[in-house]
Write a protein that holds these residues in place. Structure first.
Motif, PDB file in Angstrom:
ATOM      1  N   UNK A  91       0.837  -1.196   0.000  1.00 11.17           N
ATOM      2  CA  UNK A  91       0.000   0.000   0.000  1.00 11.17           C
ATOM      3  C   UNK A  91       0.879   1.257   0.000  1.00 11.17           C
ATOM      4  N   UNK A  92       1.897   1.274   0.845  1.00 12.25           N
ATOM      5  CA  UNK A  92       2.797   2.426   0.890  1.00 12.25           C
ATOM      6  C   UNK A  92       3.495   2.630  -0.460  1.00 12.25           C
ATOM      7  N   UNK A  93       3.918   1.530  -1.069  1.00 12.64           N
ATOM      8  CA  UNK A  93       4.664   1.628  -2.326  1.00 12.64           C
ATOM      9  C   UNK A  93       3.832   2.285  -3.428  1.00 12.64           C
ATOM     10  N   UNK A  94       2.572   1.932  -3.509  1.00 15.11           N
ATOM     11  CA  UNK A  94       1.731   2.451  -4.588  1.00 15.11           C
ATOM     12  C   UNK A  94       0.923   3.685  -4.214  1.00 15.11           C
ATOM     13  N   UNK A  95       0.667   3.904  -2.915  1.00 15.90           N
ATOM     14  CA  UNK A  95      -0.263   4.964  -2.545  1.00 15.90           C
ATOM     15  C   UNK A  95       0.324   6.094  -1.713  1.00 15.90           C
ATOM     16  N   UNK A  96       1.571   6.008  -1.286  1.00 18.73           N
ATOM     17  CA  UNK A  96       2.144   7.072  -0.452  1.00 18.73           C
ATOM     18  C   UNK A  96       2.182   8.371  -1.247  1.00 18.73           C
ATOM     19  N   UNK A  97       1.804   9.460  -0.614  1.00 21.71           N
ATOM     20  CA  UNK A  97       1.662  10.736  -1.335  1.00 21.71           C
ATOM     21  C   UNK A  97       2.991  11.282  -1.852  1.00 21.71           C
ATOM     22  N   UNK A  98       4.005  11.360  -1.001  1.00 21.13           N
ATOM     23  CA  UNK A  98       5.269  11.964  -1.443  1.00 21.13           C
ATOM     24  C   UNK A  98       6.308  10.953  -1.907  1.00 21.13           C
ATOM     25  N   UNK A  99       6.292   9.778  -1.337  1.00 17.21           N
ATOM     26  CA  UNK A  99       7.392   8.842  -1.599  1.00 17.21           C
ATOM     27  C   UNK A  99       6.919   7.497  -2.137  1.00 17.21           C
ATOM     28  N   UNK A 100       5.968   7.481  -3.028  1.00 16.98           N
ATOM     29  CA  UNK A 100       5.537   6.202  -3.593  1.00 16.98           C
ATOM     30  C   UNK A 100       6.571   5.708  -4.611  1.00 16.98           C
ATOM     31  N   UNK A 101       6.534   4.433  -4.897  1.00 17.47           N
ATOM     32  CA  UNK A 101       7.391   3.782  -5.888  1.00 17.47           C
ATOM     33  C   UNK A 101       8.876   4.105  -5.688  1.00 17.47           C
ATOM     34  N   UNK A 102       9.339   3.918  -4.463  1.00 15.91           N
ATOM     35  CA  UNK A 102      10.709   4.287  -4.112  1.00 15.91           C
ATOM     36  C   UNK A 102      11.744   3.454  -4.843  1.00 15.91           C
ATOM     37  N   UNK A 103      11.453   2.213  -5.163  1.00 10.47           N
ATOM     38  CA  UNK A 103      12.429   1.419  -5.925  1.00 10.47           C
ATOM     39  C   UNK A 103      12.620   2.016  -7.313  1.00 10.47           C
ATOM     40  N   UNK A 104      11.524   2.368  -7.973  1.00  6.66           N
ATOM     41  CA  UNK A 104      11.617   2.955  -9.320  1.00  6.66           C
ATOM     42  C   UNK A 104      12.385   4.271  -9.297  1.00  6.66           C
ATOM     43  N   UNK A 105      12.137   5.091  -8.287  1.00  6.15           N
ATOM     44  CA  UNK A 105      12.864   6.367  -8.193  1.00  6.15           C
ATOM     45  C   UNK A 105      14.347   6.129  -7.954  1.00  6.15           C
ATOM     46  N   UNK A 106      14.665   5.174  -7.073  1.00  5.41           N
ATOM     47  CA  UNK A 106      16.069   4.837  -6.823  1.00  5.41           C
ATOM     48  C   UNK A 106      16.712   4.325  -8.099  1.00  5.41           C
ATOM     49  N   UNK A 107      16.014   3.454  -8.822  1.00  6.41           N
ATOM     50  CA  UNK A 107      16.565   2.878 -10.053  1.00  6.41           C
ATOM     51  C   UNK A 107      16.838   3.967 -11.087  1.00  6.41           C
TER      52      UNK A 107
END
Length: 122
Positions: A91-107
């Motif tokens: 849920x956090x990965x897909x729905x967090x307002x500021x920091x969703x999809x953190x793996x994709x951003x890191x990549x």
């Protein structure tokens, strides 16, 4: 423990008939190639897994730090798969307002440097 194994095929004989006659060639694989390359690949995969977890940490939402630690606890280093094992991770990965999809951003930010580091491993 290695998760990946590179196998080499058996030797092969090729024969080609042409205008000038028959040509035969034999291809033989180095028997040490598979184990050597499997070991190298395994070391590189462990490096990539560790670097992804390390570089993902600043991108991951942090309230108590459990979500960040869950990547280390839920991942088998060298498997090529990062798992965050908290019940709310998806849920956090897909729905967090500021920091969703953190793996994709890191990549997107660090892919090139991670790959360069892996290339240096022998």
């Amino acid at each position: 423990m290695s998760y990946f194994e590179i196998k080499t095929p058996r030797g092969t004989v090729f024969t080609v008939n042409g205008k000038g006659g028959k040509v035969t060639a034999e291809i033989e694989w180095n028997p040490g190639f598979g184990p050597s390359e499997s070991s190298k690949f395994d070391r590189k995969q462990r490096f990539v897994d560790q670097e992804c977890i390390r570089r993902m940490a600043p991108e991951t939402p942090r309230r108590t730090g459990v979500l960040i630690k869950s990547a280390t606890l839920g991942t088998v280093i060298g498997s090529g798969e990062i798992n965050q094992i908290t019940p709310y991770a998806r849920r956090q990965y897909y729905e967090h307002k500021e920091k969703s999809r953190w793996f994709e951003r890191m990549k997107n930010r660090h892919k090139d440097s991670i790959l360069k580091g892996a290339e240096k491993i022998e």
